[in-house]
Design an enzyme around this catalytic site. Structure first.
Site, short mmCIF file in Angstrom:
data_model
loop_
_atom_site.label_atom_id
_atom_site.label_comp_id
_atom_site.label_asym_id
_atom_site.label_seq_id
_atom_site.Cartn_x
_atom_site.Cartn_y
_atom_site.Cartn_z
N ARG A 24 -29.66 -40.20 -12.90
CA ARG A 24 -29.72 -41.44 -12.13
C ARG A 24 -28.36 -42.13 -12.06
NH1 ARG A 24 -34.34 -43.99 -15.61
NH2 ARG A 24 -33.22 -42.72 -17.15
N ASN A 75 -27.30 -32.88 -12.79
CA ASN A 75 -28.64 -32.34 -12.92
C ASN A 75 -28.59 -31.18 -13.92
OD1 ASN A 75 -31.11 -31.14 -12.67
ND2 ASN A 75 -31.14 -31.18 -10.44
N ALA A 76 -29.10 -31.44 -15.12
CA ALA A 76 -29.03 -30.42 -16.17
C ALA A 76 -29.80 -29.16 -15.80
CB ALA A 76 -29.57 -30.99 -17.47
N LEU A 109 -34.86 -35.88 -25.47
CA LEU A 109 -35.64 -36.97 -26.04
C LEU A 109 -36.38 -37.74 -24.95
CD1 LEU A 109 -33.18 -38.36 -28.74
CD2 LEU A 109 -34.55 -36.29 -28.75
N ASP A 166 -39.06 -37.09 -18.95
CA ASP A 166 -40.03 -37.52 -17.94
C ASP A 166 -41.27 -36.62 -18.06
OD1 ASP A 166 -41.34 -38.42 -15.71
OD2 ASP A 166 -39.53 -38.51 -14.47
N THR A 186 -32.76 -44.31 -29.66
CA THR A 186 -32.83 -44.34 -28.20
C THR A 186 -33.62 -45.54 -27.72
OG1 THR A 186 -34.87 -43.12 -27.94
CG2 THR A 186 -32.89 -41.82 -28.23
N GLU A 208 -35.83 -45.60 -25.38
CA GLU A 208 -37.24 -45.23 -25.24
C GLU A 208 -37.94 -45.27 -26.59
OE1 GLU A 208 -37.96 -45.27 -21.49
OE2 GLU A 208 -39.51 -44.35 -22.75
#
Lengths: 352, 235
Positions: free
Chosen positions: B81, B111-112, B131, B134, B207, B209
């Site tokens: 992003r 984009n991995a 980690l 999505d 993190t 999240e």
């Protein structure tokens, strides 16, 4: 898509047009077999997991790939049917692939297919047992198995050529990185040399030892369509040219060029002949010696090319989305400017 | 002395999901050899190599924690992003002004799923972090998941033998999915970290999240996997 194929075993060219597989012996074409017929669902076919739908064939059969090895022939069609035939072109087995197949390779033990979803699978020759081999995140456009069956080379719409160990394809040996558009075709010339055709109007000759390009052929006017190799000659096709190169000491040097009247669809070569399918549609046969195409030979026999059409592969070139980035950074610049102004006036206020 | 201005997250908010299979515009090196890492790290020398990669690093919390823990290791976060990766970049620039210890961490918007082999040579990485990926719950979106059989081959390619992949999810289904895929993959085995594994101890708490999950008294599941030699033998 490779619909023209030279079969060493029968010393003849094989040509897939619509659902028909033709054979070109000397200059006589004959219909061998109708392909792409949907196998009887009752008999065998894909083992279906509970809750999953069996893959279904879609649309009329249109041959998109032919591969041979010894007396074994494998054919894929864009309606997802995968078939094998014996040396007398009698059907051995057929099945329906999970996704639309994009290329096929065959050995005396396995049929390997790649598909539109980016995966490659291996089947046994009676197509009853399917094994997952590898997955790309974009369409696998072509692949080639090394003659010693140690490696599988796959190329995708994302510029990549991947070399995987075979059959343990989960173990990636290396990548060949150099194309800047989709990679349409890969071809092994020798254990140490590979040629790739890219949508970046390049044909690259790779050294598999160093994994670096040895030589790049550029076609500034239009895209390369395909390449074909008959030792020591490489035939590179762009829209209306067949350019012949001789390979000496890992270097390609041009020996001749043929300009065609119509756009080229596919090419195949034997040591003495070149077969060319054009968009007219027309099948042309040339004598080939000393690196020169000469003496057009009339093709005889019943051959219906009217159904000949272009590749059923999905959109190849990338449609890159960049919308929003510039705006975001512009908004950010303004925000920071405003913040700095505010800061300054605050400071001025404090001092004042 | 003026106080260093840290980026405010509210200015970098972006929708949590992105289609990893569509063609975004990215800058990436044609090969790992031509990658210029000095743009990312002020002290990077030609003999240095990036050894840690955080796949989908989000707002960069893990890297901020790991950077001073592994001061001699270069680490990079991949984030797809635009705004979020821009935030992480601004965050490290600000952190470095306060403390140079953060010189070894950086972020790349990429984009991995598509470009790992463009950035890293075979066996380059020592640690990878996945980690709170999505979850992509719908079955038709499973191919968007960052862990799949096809992608594990790429992760195994860039990881050295003995290298580790750390995974965490607050979605049990996704955790189970990752464990199933990694343990079934011949080049990985489940790994129980020793007490010395410093990275394993900070996965959840560092993190953004993870903190959110802790705040909401939710649960996070961790699993670590080790890259092993190919067990394949010709019969």
């Amino acid at each position: 898509m490779s619909v023209l194929h030279f079969d060493k075993h029968t010393n003849s060219f094989l040509l897939g047009v619509a659902g028909n597989l033709y054979q070109l012996c000397e200059n006589r074409a004959k219909l061998l077999v109708k392909c792409g017929e949907v196998p009887d669902p009752g008999e065998k076919g894909e083992p279906v997991k509970k809750g999953e739908k069996a893959p279904r064939a879609e649309g009329p059969a249109y041959i998109t790939g032919v591969a041979t090895c010894g007396g074994c022939v494998a054919v894929i069609s864009n309606n997802k049917v995968v078939e094998t035939f014996d040396g007398d072109f009698q059907r051995v087995a057929s099945t329906v692939a999970i996704k639309r197949p994009t290329s096929v390779q065959v050995t005396d033990k396995n049929v390997v297919i790649s598909d539109k979803a980016g995966d490659a699978y291996s089947y046994n020759t009676d197509l009853t047992d399917r094994k997952y081999l590898l997955g790309h995140v974009s369409v696998v456009m072509d692949m080639v198995l090394s003659p010693d069956l140690q490696f599988l080379v796959t190329c995708d719409r994302d510029e990549k050529i991947r070399i995987s160990h075979f059959p343990n394809c989960y173990n990636i040996h290396s990548y060949l990185l150099g194309h800047q558009e989709y990679v349409l075709k890969v071809l092994l010339l020798s254990p140490n040399l590979l040629v790739s055709v890219g949508g970046d109007q390049k044909v690259i000759l790779w050294d598999l030892g160093t994994r670096k390009p040895l030589q790049t052929l550029n076609s500034p006017q239009d895209d390369y369509i395909t390449v074909s190799y008959t030792e020591p000659y490489l035939l590179a096709c762009n829209t209306r040219h067949v350019t012949v190169y001789k390979l000496t000491d890992n270097t390609l040097a041009q020996t001749s060029q043929l300009v065609t009247d119509h756009d080229i669809v596919d090419i195949a070569t034997s040591d003495a002949h070149v077969a060319l399918l054009t968009r007219e549609p027309k099948l042309e046969l040339y004598q080939f010696s000393g690196g020169v195409l000469s003496g057009k030979i009339e093709v005889e026999g019943e051959i219906d090319l009217s159904q000949c059409k272009d590749s059923a592969l999905p959109e190849k070139k990338k449609v890159v989305r960049t919308a929003g980035f510039a705006e975001y950074f512009e908004r950010k610049r303004k925000r920071i400017e405003e913040e700095n102004l505010k800061e300054e006036s605050k400071q001025a206020h404090l001092k004042g | 002395m003026t106080k260093v201005k840290y980026p405010q997250k509210r200015n970098y908010r972006q929708r949590a999901h992105s289609n990893p299979l569509s063609d975004h515009s990215f800058e990436y090196p044609l090969t790992p050899e031509v990658m210029d890492w000095t743009k990312l790290y002020p002290r990077f020398k030609p003999e240095n190599e990036v050894k840690f990669c955080d796949i989908g690093c989000g707002y960069g919390g893990l890297l901020v924690t790991l950077s001073p823990m592994f001061p001699d290791t270069y680490m990079v976060g991949f984030e797809i992003r635009v705004k979020v990766s821009d935030y992480v970049n601004d965050r490290f620039l600000a952190l470095r002004q306060d403390n140079e210890v953060y010189h070894n961490a950086g972020v790349i918007r990429t984009n991995a799923m598509k470009y790992l082999p463009n950035f890293f040579r075979k066996g380059q990485l020592e640690k990878m972090f996945i980690l709170y990926p999505d979850p992509h719950f719908k079955k038709c979106k499973h191919k968007w998941r960052i862990v799949s059989e096809g992608l594990l081959a790429e992760y195994a390619y860039v990881l050295k033998v003995g290298g580790l992949v750390y995974t965490v999810s607050d979605v049990k289904e996704v955790h189970d999915w990752m464990v199933e895929h990694f343990t079934n993959f011949p080049l990985f085995e489940r790994y129980d970290p020793s007490a010395e594994d410093k990275a394993a101890q900070v996965l959840i708490g560092s993190t953004e999240e993870g903190k959110k999950v802790l705040r909401n008294k939710g649960q996070s599941w961790t699993a670590i996997f080790r890259r092993v030699e190919d067990p394949y033998q010709v019969n």
